[in-house]
Design an enzyme around this catalytic site. Sequence first.
Site, PDB file in Angstrom:
ATOM      1  N   SER A 287       0.854  -1.179   0.000  1.00  0.00           N
ATOM      2  CA  SER A 287       0.000   0.000   0.000  1.00  0.00           C
ATOM      3  C   SER A 287       0.894   1.234   0.000  1.00  0.00           C
ATOM      4  CB  SER A 287      -0.891  -0.020   1.242  1.00  0.00           C
ATOM      5  OG  SER A 287      -1.241   1.299   1.620  1.00  0.00           O
ATOM      6  N   LYS A 293       0.543  -3.391   4.818  1.00  0.00           N
ATOM      7  CA  LYS A 293      -0.372  -4.061   3.892  1.00  0.00           C
ATOM      8  C   LYS A 293       0.314  -5.066   2.985  1.00  0.00           C
ATOM      9  CE  LYS A 293      -4.199  -3.718   3.447  1.00  0.00           C
ATOM     10  NZ  LYS A 293      -5.026  -2.695   2.797  1.00  0.00           N
TER      11      LYS A 293
END
Length: 478
Positions: A287, A293
């Site tokens: 991300s 992420k």
Amino acid sequence: MSERGPVRGGKGLLRGRFSGEVHPALDRINRSLPVDVRLWREDVDGSVAHAEMLGARGILSKAAARRIVAGLRRVRRELESGTFVAKPGDEDVHMAVERRLTELVGPDGGRLHTARSRNDQVATDVWLYLGRASARAAARVRDVQRALVRLARRDGDAILPAYTHLQRGQPVLLGHHLLAYVEMLARDHDRLLTVTIGRPCPLGSGACTGVSYPIDRRRTARALGGPATEPSANSLDAVSSRDTLTEWVYAAAQAAVTLSRLGEDLVLWTTREFGFARLGDAVSTGSSIMPQKRNPDGAELLRAKCARVTGDLVTLLGLQKGLPLGYNKDLQEDKAALFDAEDQLSAMLDVARAMLEDVRFDRARMRAAVTEASGYLLATEAADWLAKRGVPFREAHRAVGALVRAAEERHVALEALPLDVFRAAHPCFDRTVYRALTPEAAVAARTAVGGTAPENVERELARWEAHLDVRRRPARGH
Ligand code: ARG
């Protein structure tokens, strides 16, 4: 080059009856070369077969046909090596090849289009192309199937929930789940591979009503080695129908649907909520803001690209609807949809394979999802236990429903209820019922053909390994 420069749009090969060149706006919308240049192999092959036939039938002199074929081979080499230079007047691949041929061989180049129209030419190019594209796509589908089979061999004995309505339903072997996709992809493979088979060759249909020269359509059809060796029976049908192309894109769309479902499973399985799988670094994305992420973009794009291929199919159906019989220029747009579908499907198949080759399963998380007390995935087993002892299934279903309610009230799993609670739900219960209430017993019981019993899954796995020529690795992956 200026917008209205003298060669823009060109006083091209086809403008004998017009004064001046084509308007740039028309040229822009009409020019299909950037898209249909992809048909160059088929276009040259079709022209070689046509020229050789014209020579053999004496429609052209043998010498002229020989010069044309030699020239076409040079054009092919230029296209192959990337030295072919398109000119502004090249409206489409057919005109580009013919223009270059004529530059190379002189006036004989202008004889190639005898007894032919671009309408049967483009239909023939696509007819040839589809057969070749089928083989390419089908081979990629096989690679995805092999990746699934290898996973099934490695982790196929893990037990996870099978879902209906995305609610946990019954225990299933991971191998059974993975082999479901192998089955779906097998149909996708066959559909892609066979969609064109037997479709006759349009070459020799002319612009719309056939040709008036003594051509040999069987000879060209056979020479091309396309999906069939028969010539098409009706010239109007041959130049104006795109149903085979549409079916090809339907086959691609259906394969894309399969992959999008696989993608959705991967998206779900890699969430913290499921936690069944983890994709390798190379097939995960980060991300831009959240450093932790680990996103399954590849799997999400399987869903997205499926929408696109589905759109291509809708484009094609819309393109043909209401067209008056005979060739219409609308049909030029078919290739953009076809090539897009082919490209998206091929990207999807490649990324699906890459993800499947780099995924780890969390067998413990899968099993925990099966045995979690509140899931009651073994309720069917309890009902079946009663039914197998003569209780009508509906009565058994009701009794076990009451049992589930009792377990819910006590916040325990079904198999944790004491025997007297079982007996209160139905007097037939005895303590052997507990033996049926394990995930292993549940899958082992499903021995009917197509069920998830380990011996079934093993048999199916061995069958696919043999069919797809997947070599078995000696040890488990991890
Ligand atoms: N580029 C055209 C197509 O893709 C080839 C056929 C053109 N025929 C015509 N009559 N303009 O359909």
